[in-house]
Design a protein around this motif. Structure first.
Motif, mmCIF file in Angstrom:
data_model
loop_
_atom_site.group_PDB
_atom_site.id
_atom_site.type_symbol
_atom_site.label_atom_id
_atom_site.label_comp_id
_atom_site.label_asym_id
_atom_site.label_seq_id
_atom_site.Cartn_x
_atom_site.Cartn_y
_atom_site.Cartn_z
ATOM 1 N N UNK A 9 -11.008 11.165 32.841
ATOM 2 C CA UNK A 9 -12.250 11.639 33.453
ATOM 3 C C UNK A 9 -11.968 12.450 34.716
ATOM 4 N N UNK A 10 -10.931 12.089 35.419
ATOM 5 C CA UNK A 10 -10.560 12.786 36.645
ATOM 6 C C UNK A 10 -9.038 12.947 36.679
ATOM 7 N N UNK A 11 -8.592 14.044 37.296
ATOM 8 C CA UNK A 11 -7.151 14.228 37.449
ATOM 9 C C UNK A 11 -6.910 15.217 38.568
ATOM 10 N N UNK A 12 -5.903 14.909 39.393
ATOM 11 C CA UNK A 12 -5.436 15.850 40.403
ATOM 12 C C UNK A 12 -4.029 16.272 40.025
ATOM 13 N N UNK A 13 -3.814 17.563 39.929
ATOM 14 C CA UNK A 13 -2.508 18.117 39.578
ATOM 15 C C UNK A 13 -1.976 18.933 40.746
ATOM 16 N N UNK A 14 -0.680 18.982 40.854
ATOM 17 C CA UNK A 14 -0.070 19.906 41.813
ATOM 18 C C UNK A 14 0.195 21.235 41.109
ATOM 19 N N UNK A 15 0.208 22.286 41.882
ATOM 20 C CA UNK A 15 0.484 23.617 41.341
ATOM 21 C C UNK A 15 1.807 23.580 40.567
ATOM 22 N N UNK A 16 1.776 24.128 39.351
ATOM 23 C CA UNK A 16 2.976 24.200 38.533
ATOM 24 C C UNK A 16 3.170 23.040 37.575
ATOM 25 N N UNK A 17 2.396 21.959 37.783
ATOM 26 C CA UNK A 17 2.491 20.835 36.847
ATOM 27 C C UNK A 17 1.766 21.158 35.550
ATOM 28 N N UNK A 18 2.033 20.354 34.549
ATOM 29 C CA UNK A 18 1.380 20.518 33.246
ATOM 30 C C UNK A 18 0.654 19.235 32.882
ATOM 31 N N UNK A 19 -0.334 19.371 32.019
ATOM 32 C CA UNK A 19 -1.017 18.179 31.523
ATOM 33 C C UNK A 19 -1.768 18.522 30.243
ATOM 34 N N UNK A 20 -2.141 17.476 29.534
ATOM 35 C CA UNK A 20 -2.940 17.625 28.319
ATOM 36 C C UNK A 20 -4.247 16.875 28.490
ATOM 37 N N UNK A 21 -5.340 17.570 28.254
ATOM 38 C CA UNK A 21 -6.656 16.947 28.233
ATOM 39 C C UNK A 21 -6.936 16.536 26.780
ATOM 40 N N UNK A 22 -7.277 15.272 26.610
ATOM 41 C CA UNK A 22 -7.491 14.766 25.262
ATOM 42 C C UNK A 22 -8.968 14.830 24.873
ATOM 43 N N UNK A 23 -9.200 15.121 23.597
ATOM 44 C CA UNK A 23 -10.564 15.136 23.051
ATOM 45 C C UNK A 23 -10.518 14.598 21.632
ATOM 46 N N UNK A 24 -11.362 13.609 21.366
ATOM 47 C CA UNK A 24 -11.446 13.003 20.034
ATOM 48 C C UNK A 24 -12.905 12.858 19.653
ATOM 49 N N UNK A 25 -13.208 13.194 18.379
ATOM 50 C CA UNK A 25 -14.575 12.984 17.891
ATOM 51 C C UNK A 25 -14.517 12.173 16.605
#
Lengths: 113, 112
Positions: A9-25
């Motif tokens: 629901x919330x995320x703080x990233x530093x510049x240059x980091x990577x992440x995946x936002x998940x979505x399921x239906x």
């Protein structure tokens, strides 16, 4: 009925980091979408998918990638996060074309610092 | 280029009165129009839609009007209730696509 579930629901990233936002239906919808909402700017389409294995770019795809290996899941990948990607991200799904109503998830608020 | 425009960022209405939210579009190929309602910290929820072959669609307290010649649609809420306080997005789609183009939203506040 879960509908469309987004994590986190919330995320703080530093510049240059990577992440995946998940979505399921769980509605067996063929069509899935990723939108971002910036303050005062409405919702902009990032990527969409018309079925498993098929994805296409929306209005603002730069800096993002998606995959659709199953009907249920549509993750959004951010590579090399930038402050301009600070936004609220919404995943949505729908069952048919013709402008049928989308079902949205509750959103992921991402801040890049 | 903003294809769907909501020129009023906010609207304040007294409970029991009519709320009128407006939306303009530029793409004459749009053939389906929708309104979504969004509460804070939640995703938008579908409210009501209208096809371009119609000029009016009603659902309880909500009515959407479409004026194709003016490329304008409006959402009427009668009577307005405090629970209607939210951000309302207008959206449009084009034949044979399922991509919605959203407006920037109008924040409605209904006060007692």
């Amino acid at each position: 009925n879960a509908g469309v579930t987004q994590t986190p629901k919330f995320r703080i990233l530093k510049i240059g980091q990577s992440m995946t936002l998940q979505c399921t239906q769980d509605m067996n919808h063929n069509y899935m979408y990723w939108y971002r909402q910036d303050p005062g700017m409405g919702l902009k389409l990032i990527y969409y998918s018309v079925g498993a294995g098929i994805t296409d770019k929306g209005e603002v795809p730069n800096g993002y990638n998606v995959s659709r290996s199953t009907t249920e899941d549509f993750p959004l990948r951010l590579e090399l996060a930038a402050p301009s990607q600070t936004s609220v991200y919404f995943c949505a799904s729908s069952s048919q074309t013709g402008g049928s109503g989308y079902t949205f998830g509750s959103g992921t608020r991402l801040t890049v610092v | 280029d903003q294809q769907v425009k909501q020129n009023s960022p906010s609207l304040s209405v007294q409970e029991g009165r009519i709320s009128i939210l407006n939306c303009d579009y530029t793409n004459s190929m749009f053939d389906y129009f929708l309104w979504y309602k969004k509460y804070p910290a939640e995703g938008p929820t579908f409210l009501i839609s209208i096809s371009s072959i119609k000029d009016k669609n009603e659902d309880g307290r909500f009515t959407v009007f479409l004026n194709k010649s003016a490329k304008h649609l409006s959402l009427h809420i009668v009577p307005s209730q405090p629970g209607d306080s939210a951000v309302y997005f207008c959206a449009a789609s084009q034949l044979n696509t399922d991509k919605l183009i959203f407006g920037t939203g109008t924040r409605l506040q209904v006060f007692p």
